[in-house]
Scaffold this active site. Structure first.
Site, PDB file in Angstrom:
ATOM      1  N   THR A  12       1.001  -1.282   0.037  1.00  0.00           N
ATOM      2  CA  THR A  12      -0.098   0.086  -0.180  1.00  0.00           C
ATOM      3  C   THR A  12       0.928   1.288   0.214  1.00  0.00           C
ATOM      4  OG1 THR A  12      -0.180  -0.036   2.378  1.00  0.00           O
ATOM      5  CG2 THR A  12      -1.989  -1.023   0.872  1.00  0.00           C
ATOM      6  N   HIS A  15       9.814  -1.492   1.770  1.00  0.00           N
ATOM      7  CA  HIS A  15       9.793  -1.745   3.560  1.00  0.00           C
ATOM      8  C   HIS A  15       9.726  -3.009   3.704  1.00  0.00           C
ATOM      9  CE1 HIS A  15       5.722  -0.721   2.255  1.00  0.00           C
ATOM     10  NE2 HIS A  15       5.339  -1.564   3.422  1.00  0.00           N
TER      11      HIS A  15
END
Ligand code: AMP
Ligand code: ZN
Length: 113
Positions: A94, A99
């Protein structure tokens, strides 16, 4: 990248609950934790996702993984943990700045689908 939330967090322009930082990466508590411990490891340089990693820049991934055990230990995850990277729409990503999720603090369910 000017409109990227994780670039802004890495630059200190948006506040975060930081657990680790050096010149290359930042690790912060996730805003919506999905486990008792849910930390995000974020490179300060912008890479959209795992598809942006190649032979030239893959050291950043090794750097992140070299810091995960230290942070996991500090957060009490002696019994294990899970590292997750979501890539692209089908992967459930999203925030389009690569990450790695560090999840732990309980026995996690295995649900890969
Ligand atoms: P992903 O779905 O893999 O892209 O993960 C994005 C994660 O970023 C989600 O778990 C969100 O809860 C988390 N997140 C979004 N905005 C923030 C923020 N400002 N601070 C901390 N975590 C955030
Ligand atoms: Zn970014």
């Amino acid at each position: 990248m000017s409109d990227c939330i994780f670039c802004k967090i890495a630059a200190g322009e948006i506040p975060s609950n930081k657990v680790y930082e050096d010149d290359k990466i930042i690790a912060i508590h996730d805003l919506n934790p999905m486990a008792p411990v849910h930390v995000l490891f974020i490179p300060k340089e912008h890479y959209c996702c795992a598809n942006a990693i190649n032979e030239e820049n893959c050291d950043i991934v090794g750097h992140i993984f070299s810091k995960i055990p230290k942070v996991a230990k500090e957060l009490g995850l002696e019994n294990g943990y899970r590292i997750v990277n979501n890539c692209g729409e089908d992967g459930g990503q999203t925030v389009m700045h690569i990450h790695f999720h560090l999840l732990g603090g309980k026995k996690l369910k295995v649900d890969m689908a």
